[in-house]
Design a protein around this motif. Structure first.
Motif, PDB file in Angstrom:
ATOM      1  N   GLN A  21       0.832  -1.205   0.000  1.00 57.54           N
ATOM      2  CA  GLN A  21       0.000   0.000   0.000  1.00 57.54           C
ATOM      3  C   GLN A  21       0.869   1.259   0.000  1.00 57.54           C
ATOM      4  O   GLN A  21       0.573   2.233  -0.688  1.00 57.54           O
ATOM      5  N   VAL A  22       1.960   1.205   0.770  1.00 57.14           N
ATOM      6  CA  VAL A  22       2.898   2.336   0.803  1.00 57.14           C
ATOM      7  C   VAL A  22       3.492   2.544  -0.588  1.00 57.14           C
ATOM      8  O   VAL A  22       3.542   3.673  -1.093  1.00 57.14           O
ATOM      9  N   LEU A  23       3.935   1.460  -1.213  1.00 56.17           N
ATOM     10  CA  LEU A  23       4.569   1.540  -2.528  1.00 56.17           C
ATOM     11  C   LEU A  23       3.638   2.169  -3.555  1.00 56.17           C
ATOM     12  O   LEU A  23       4.046   3.046  -4.328  1.00 56.17           O
ATOM     13  N   VAL A  24       2.391   1.740  -3.552  1.00 55.99           N
ATOM     14  CA  VAL A  24       1.409   2.296  -4.497  1.00 55.99           C
ATOM     15  C   VAL A  24       1.268   3.803  -4.289  1.00 55.99           C
ATOM     16  O   VAL A  24       1.227   4.584  -5.249  1.00 55.99           O
ATOM     17  N   LYS A  25       1.228   4.228  -3.026  1.00 63.08           N
ATOM     18  CA  LYS A  25       1.092   5.667  -2.735  1.00 63.08           C
ATOM     19  C   LYS A  25       2.295   6.466  -3.212  1.00 63.08           C
ATOM     20  O   LYS A  25       2.154   7.514  -3.832  1.00 63.08           O
TER      21      LYS A  25
END
Length: 257
Positions: free
Chosen positions: A178-182
């Protein structure tokens, strides 16, 4: 060494004496990949390196952070260390954090020089093929999240993710995905013209993760930036051609050897 920053037990190292330098690692990496660089700088500077939350020996953040959360975290680390002025070195994701950090207003710390190595931050334009792939993935995800489909094919969603996702995405935990996508979907191009510090850009000629074209664009948009291309090197140019990269950094920092 460990220090608590934003209630997170943070792993870091410090070596040498003199003006402060802080090294920020890339995505999926940790502070140890910069050991050679830290050793090169330590006779001339006080060199800090840290594992950012979710990497190395520092636990994951409490929620799906975006770039600003990481900026807040690094700034608090800097305050905890009592640093008032610091030269920043960032590779890939570390460069992304630096770009956003140095363009913040009214900070109590100054950044006399920046070194961005194969830095992330520029959002690539998606091709028609990539757009179609994303749409198909999103549709598949919706279908595979339906309760009955989940029961019938419990592993199907993870298999689809493994097929569609990048190596970084597939290697990450659910939270860090989720962090990576953001972070990768935020385009920092609008911030580049506001970078106030003299900036050295070092880029691997064959970098496929953050292509050389990104470095060329950064050189064009960052006032007073200079780009050095490392022939034959990829995304980890500072490891693949460490001697050359150290010499270039030494020249930029006026290190007398």
């Amino acid at each position: 060494m460990n220090i608590t920053v934003q209630n997170i037990r943070t792993n870091y190292t410090v070596s040498g004496e003199g003006e402060d330098v802080l090294i920020l690692h890339g995505w999926g990496s940790n502070l140890t990949v910069h050991n050679q660089m830290a050793a090169y700088l330590a006779p001339h500077y006080r060199v800090y390196a840290l594992d950012m939350p979710g990497f190395g020996e520092t636990p994951e953040p409490p929620a799906a952070w975006d770039v600003d959360h990481y900026v807040d975290f690094v700034l608090e680390f800097i305050r905890e260390m009592g640093i008032r002025s610091v030269i920043l070195i960032g590779h890939s994701f570390g460069g992304r954090v630096i770009i956003k950090m140095v363009t913040r207003q009214n900070l109590s710390v100054t950044f006399p020089k920046l070194i961005l190595i194969d830095s992330a931050g520029i959002l690539p334009k998606k091709t028609l093929k990539q757009k179609c792939k994303i749409r198909i993935y999103k549709l598949g995800k919706k279908i595979l999240n339906i309760s009955i489909v989940k029961k019938l094919y419990p592993d199907a969603l993870e298999k689809m993710r493994a097929k569609s996702g990048s190596a970084d995405y597939n290697a990450a935990s659910p939270l860090m995905r989720q962090v990576l996508v953001k972070v990768v979907n935020e385009d920092l191009t609008p911030y580049l013209a506001s970078i106030p510090s003299p900036t050295l850009l070092i880029w691997g000629e064959l970098d496929t993760a953050t292509p050389l074209a990104d470095g060329q664009l950064m050189e064009k948009l960052i006032p007073g930036a200079g780009l050095v291309t490392v022939k034959g090197a990829g995304h980890f140019s500072f490891l693949e051609s460490s001697y050359l990269v150290h010499k270039v950094i030494g020249s930029f920092l006026n290190i007398k050897e």
